[in-house]
Design a protein around this motif. Structure first.
Motif, PDB file in Angstrom:
ATOM      1  N   GLY A   1     -14.110  -8.333 -15.753  1.00 11.68           N
ATOM      2  CA  GLY A   1     -14.603  -8.495 -14.391  1.00 11.68           C
ATOM      3  C   GLY A   1     -13.534  -8.459 -13.319  1.00 11.68           C
ATOM      4  N   GLN A   2     -12.330  -7.982 -13.657  1.00  9.09           N
ATOM      5  CA  GLN A   2     -11.222  -7.941 -12.703  1.00  9.09           C
ATOM      6  C   GLN A   2     -10.994  -6.514 -12.220  1.00  9.09           C
ATOM      7  OE1 GLN A   2      -8.901 -10.492 -11.348  1.00  9.09           O
ATOM      8  NE2 GLN A   2      -8.803  -8.653 -10.074  1.00  9.09           N
ATOM      9  N   THR A   3     -11.033  -6.309 -10.911  1.00  2.00           N
ATOM     10  CA  THR A   3     -10.810  -4.976 -10.360  1.00  2.00           C
ATOM     11  C   THR A   3      -9.319  -4.645 -10.300  1.00  2.00           C
ATOM     12  OG1 THR A   3     -10.790  -5.841  -8.104  1.00  2.00           O
ATOM     13  CG2 THR A   3     -12.900  -5.066  -8.973  1.00  2.00           C
ATOM     14  N   THR A   4      -9.026  -3.345 -10.238  1.00  2.00           N
ATOM     15  CA  THR A   4      -7.639  -2.875 -10.165  1.00  2.00           C
ATOM     16  C   THR A   4      -7.506  -1.803  -9.095  1.00  2.00           C
ATOM     17  OG1 THR A   4      -8.005  -1.175 -11.841  1.00  2.00           O
ATOM     18  CG2 THR A   4      -7.222  -3.328 -12.617  1.00  2.00           C
ATOM     19  N   VAL A   5      -6.307  -1.637  -8.586  1.00  5.80           N
ATOM     20  CA  VAL A   5      -5.966  -0.544  -7.674  1.00  5.80           C
ATOM     21  C   VAL A   5      -4.696   0.101  -8.204  1.00  5.80           C
ATOM     22  CG1 VAL A   5      -5.253   0.096  -5.344  1.00  5.80           C
ATOM     23  CG2 VAL A   5      -6.991  -1.664  -5.669  1.00  5.80           C
ATOM     24  N   PHE A   6      -4.738   1.426  -8.389  1.00  8.13           N
ATOM     25  CA  PHE A   6      -3.572   2.136  -8.926  1.00  8.13           C
ATOM     26  C   PHE A   6      -3.070   3.157  -7.926  1.00  8.13           C
ATOM     27  CE2 PHE A   6      -1.749   5.791 -11.163  1.00  8.13           C
ATOM     28  CZ  PHE A   6      -0.692   5.159 -11.810  1.00  8.13           C
ATOM     29  N   VAL A   7      -1.761   3.191  -7.693  1.00 11.14           N
ATOM     30  CA  VAL A   7      -1.165   4.187  -6.812  1.00 11.14           C
ATOM     31  C   VAL A   7       0.022   4.842  -7.508  1.00 11.14           C
ATOM     32  CG1 VAL A   7      -1.864   3.090  -4.666  1.00 11.14           C
ATOM     33  CG2 VAL A   7       0.320   2.480  -5.702  1.00 11.14           C
ATOM     34  N   THR A   8       0.281   6.090  -7.138  1.00 13.42           N
ATOM     35  CA  THR A   8       1.423   6.832  -7.671  1.00 13.42           C
ATOM     36  C   THR A   8       2.564   6.792  -6.670  1.00 13.42           C
ATOM     37  OG1 THR A   8      -0.040   8.331  -8.880  1.00 13.42           O
ATOM     38  CG2 THR A   8       2.224   9.067  -8.482  1.00 13.42           C
ATOM     39  N   ILE A   9       3.674   6.179  -7.053  1.00 17.11           N
ATOM     40  CA  ILE A   9       4.893   6.181  -6.254  1.00 17.11           C
ATOM     41  C   ILE A   9       6.072   6.372  -7.205  1.00 17.11           C
ATOM     42  CG2 ILE A   9       4.000   4.762  -4.363  1.00 17.11           C
ATOM     43  CD1 ILE A   9       5.300   2.330  -5.600  1.00 17.11           C
ATOM     44  N   PRO A  10       7.228   6.815  -6.711  1.00 19.46           N
ATOM     45  CA  PRO A  10       8.369   7.023  -7.602  1.00 19.46           C
ATOM     46  C   PRO A  10       8.729   5.771  -8.398  1.00 19.46           C
ATOM     47  CG  PRO A  10       8.784   8.050  -5.496  1.00 19.46           C
ATOM     48  CD  PRO A  10       7.509   7.251  -5.337  1.00 19.46           C
ATOM     49  N   TYR A  11       9.231   5.991  -9.595  1.00 18.76           N
ATOM     50  CA  TYR A  11       9.530   4.913 -10.543  1.00 18.76           C
ATOM     51  C   TYR A  11      10.407   3.809  -9.950  1.00 18.76           C
ATOM     52  CZ  TYR A  11      11.526   2.795 -14.798  1.00 18.76           C
ATOM     53  OH  TYR A  11      11.954   1.928 -15.764  1.00 18.76           O
ATOM     54  N   LYS A  12      11.536   4.190  -9.362  1.00 17.58           N
ATOM     55  CA  LYS A  12      12.454   3.192  -8.808  1.00 17.58           C
ATOM     56  C   LYS A  12      11.806   2.434  -7.659  1.00 17.58           C
ATOM     57  CE  LYS A  12      16.873   4.050  -8.533  1.00 17.58           C
ATOM     58  NZ  LYS A  12      18.181   4.707  -8.211  1.00 17.58           N
ATOM     59  N   ARG A  13      10.996   3.134  -6.862  1.00 15.76           N
ATOM     60  CA  ARG A  13      10.290   2.481  -5.759  1.00 15.76           C
ATOM     61  C   ARG A  13       9.275   1.479  -6.295  1.00 15.76           C
ATOM     62  NH1 ARG A  13      11.269   1.768  -0.318  1.00 15.76           N
ATOM     63  NH2 ARG A  13       9.329   1.038   0.633  1.00 15.76           N
ATOM     64  N   ALA A  14       8.592   1.846  -7.373  1.00 15.06           N
ATOM     65  CA  ALA A  14       7.605   0.947  -7.973  1.00 15.06           C
ATOM     66  C   ALA A  14       8.258  -0.355  -8.428  1.00 15.06           C
ATOM     67  CB  ALA A  14       6.912   1.636  -9.142  1.00 15.06           C
ATOM     68  N   LEU A  15       9.409  -0.250  -9.074  1.00 13.47           N
ATOM     69  CA  LEU A  15      10.114  -1.449  -9.525  1.00 13.47           C
ATOM     70  C   LEU A  15      10.561  -2.304  -8.345  1.00 13.47           C
ATOM     71  CD1 LEU A  15      12.292  -0.043 -12.447  1.00 13.47           C
ATOM     72  CD2 LEU A  15      10.284  -1.529 -12.624  1.00 13.47           C
ATOM     73  N   LEU A  16      10.990  -1.663  -7.277  1.00  6.58           N
ATOM     74  CA  LEU A  16      11.418  -2.399  -6.084  1.00  6.58           C
ATOM     75  C   LEU A  16      10.246  -3.147  -5.460  1.00  6.58           C
ATOM     76  CD1 LEU A  16      13.559  -3.076  -3.951  1.00  6.58           C
ATOM     77  CD2 LEU A  16      12.963  -0.929  -2.792  1.00  6.58           C
ATOM     78  N   GLU A  17       9.107  -2.489  -5.339  1.00 10.64           N
ATOM     79  CA  GLU A  17       7.944  -3.140  -4.743  1.00 10.64           C
ATOM     80  C   GLU A  17       7.397  -4.231  -5.652  1.00 10.64           C
ATOM     81  OE1 GLU A  17       7.300  -2.761  -1.748  1.00 10.64           O
ATOM     82  OE2 GLU A  17       8.534  -0.971  -1.409  1.00 10.64           O
ATOM     83  N   LEU A  18       7.592  -4.100  -6.947  1.00  6.32           N
ATOM     84  CA  LEU A  18       7.200  -5.165  -7.872  1.00  6.32           C
ATOM     85  C   LEU A  18       8.057  -6.399  -7.626  1.00  6.32           C
ATOM     86  CD1 LEU A  18       5.383  -5.921 -10.276  1.00  6.32           C
ATOM     87  CD2 LEU A  18       7.158  -5.044 -11.791  1.00  6.32           C
ATOM     88  N   GLN A  19       9.351  -6.197  -7.417  1.00 10.33           N
ATOM     89  CA  GLN A  19      10.246  -7.319  -7.121  1.00 10.33           C
ATOM     90  C   GLN A  19       9.867  -7.986  -5.806  1.00 10.33           C
ATOM     91  OE1 GLN A  19      12.389  -8.495  -9.160  1.00 10.33           O
ATOM     92  NE2 GLN A  19      12.807  -6.869 -10.623  1.00 10.33           N
ATOM     93  N   ARG A  20       9.353  -7.213  -4.876  1.00 11.08           N
ATOM     94  CA  ARG A  20       8.954  -7.738  -3.563  1.00 11.08           C
ATOM     95  C   ARG A  20       7.553  -8.334  -3.579  1.00 11.08           C
ATOM     96  NH1 ARG A  20      10.970  -2.567   0.137  1.00 11.08           N
ATOM     97  NH2 ARG A  20      13.206  -3.083   0.142  1.00 11.08           N
ATOM     98  N   ASN A  21       6.883  -8.273  -4.741  1.00 13.14           N
ATOM     99  CA  ASN A  21       5.520  -8.783  -4.904  1.00 13.14           C
ATOM    100  C   ASN A  21       4.489  -8.028  -4.061  1.00 13.14           C
ATOM    101  OD1 ASN A  21       6.000 -10.988  -6.810  1.00 13.14           O
ATOM    102  ND2 ASN A  21       7.141 -11.936  -5.117  1.00 13.14           N
ATOM    103  N   ASN A  22       4.788  -6.768  -3.707  1.00 12.44           N
ATOM    104  CA  ASN A  22       3.810  -5.927  -3.034  1.00 12.44           C
ATOM    105  C   ASN A  22       2.864  -5.277  -4.031  1.00 12.44           C
ATOM    106  OD1 ASN A  22       4.742  -6.443  -0.429  1.00 12.44           O
ATOM    107  ND2 ASN A  22       6.271  -4.813  -0.540  1.00 12.44           N
ATOM    108  N   ILE A  23       3.270  -5.222  -5.286  1.00  9.78           N
ATOM    109  CA  ILE A  23       2.393  -4.806  -6.376  1.00  9.78           C
ATOM    110  C   ILE A  23       2.534  -5.827  -7.503  1.00  9.78           C
ATOM    111  CG2 ILE A  23       2.432  -2.339  -5.838  1.00  9.78           C
ATOM    112  CD1 ILE A  23       4.554  -1.964  -7.951  1.00  9.78           C
TER     113      ILE A  23
END
Length: 264
Positions: free
Chosen positions: A52-74
């Motif tokens: 019952g949990q929804t998800t949102v998936f986006v395609t961004i460059p690998y290094k950018r994805a890791l950076l935004e994960l550290q920033r808690n934006n994803i």
């Protein structure tokens, strides 16, 4: 950069009551493909949806994805090696969603083979993807050689394949399944030759930020449920056979300007 900012803002501004799991990665087909396809994307989404949990998936460059994960934006990044999990202090939920290997490809007609790091000393230039974890030894070799080309952006492997055919470098390294899938989408498979594998396969995980321990637990439970009801194997089976020459038209059009003139 503006495009990535708009994508991230759209993730952050989603209705707070829905609280979807925000997932990102770059294209790495057949693991992670465009239009929210690829077996790792489908498994991850269904692991949450079945509970019952929804998800949102986006395609961004690998290094950018890791950076935004550290920033808690994803909340999560897909298909990470244990090295990437450790280096970025992430949580892996204890679930293996596939395996990666360091596979090498040259042009047809070449005779190089790659089974050890020392074999790379005979090549003029190797091409890899910026930010990827290739293991301690191979990472050290690639970074120590100034001729190594590191591709970046949304479709870095496709660009490496195209550059290989243009003669810009002599060998590319990535996962065999991904290289063959991408080459088939570009209608360039007939120009590539498998030249060996260095090292053993390593497991792949979904990486969650330290603030997402609860979501990591939900994900692990969802994978167990998918295995129990048969959906897990159904999703895996969809991606066992590489596609034919039917390409993703939008992707092919975007890359067309970089393609060399072949068999003119």
């Amino acid at each position: 950069m503006f495009k990535y900012l708009m994508i991230l803002l759209s993730l952050i501004s989603i209705d707070a009551h829905a609280e979807p799991i925000r997932i990102a990665s770059d294209i790495w087909c057949p693991y992670i493909c465009e239009n929210e396809t690829g077996y790792v994307v489908e498994l991850t989404k269904r692991a949450f949806e079945i509970q019952g949990q929804t998800t949102v998936f986006v395609t961004i460059p690998y290094k950018r994805a890791l950076l935004e994960l550290q920033r808690n934006n994803i909340d999560a990044v897909l298909a990470l090696t244990p090295g990437a999990i450790a280096d970025n202090q992430l949580i892996d939920a204890g679930v293996v969603i596939g395996y990666n290997s360091n596979d090498f490809y040259t042009l047809i007609g070449k005779d190089e083979s790659f089974e050890t790091i020392a074999d790379l000393n005979q090549t003029s230039q190797a091409a890899a993807v910026s930010g990827y974890d290739y293991g301690v030894e191979l990472d050290a070799w690639l970074n120590a050689h100034p001729n190594t080309y590191f591709a970046s952006g949304n479709d870095p492997l496709a660009m490496n394949i195209i550059r290989l055919i243009k003669g810009r470098h002599s060998v590319i390294v990535d996962n065999k399944n991904v290289i063959e899938y991408t080459a088939s989408q570009l209608n360039l498979s007939q120009h590539l030759r498998y030249a060996g594998t260095i090292g053993l396969p390593v497991p792949l995980h979904v990486g969650f930020s330290q603030k997402n321990q609860a979501n990591a637990t939900i994900f692990a439970n969802g994978i167990k449920m998918l295995k129990a009801n048969g959906e897990y194997q159904e999703i895996i089976n969809k991606y066992k056979i590489l596609p034919g020459t039917t390409t993703n038209k939008a992707r092919h059009k975007r890359l067309q300007k970089f393609l060399p003139v072949i068999n003119k």
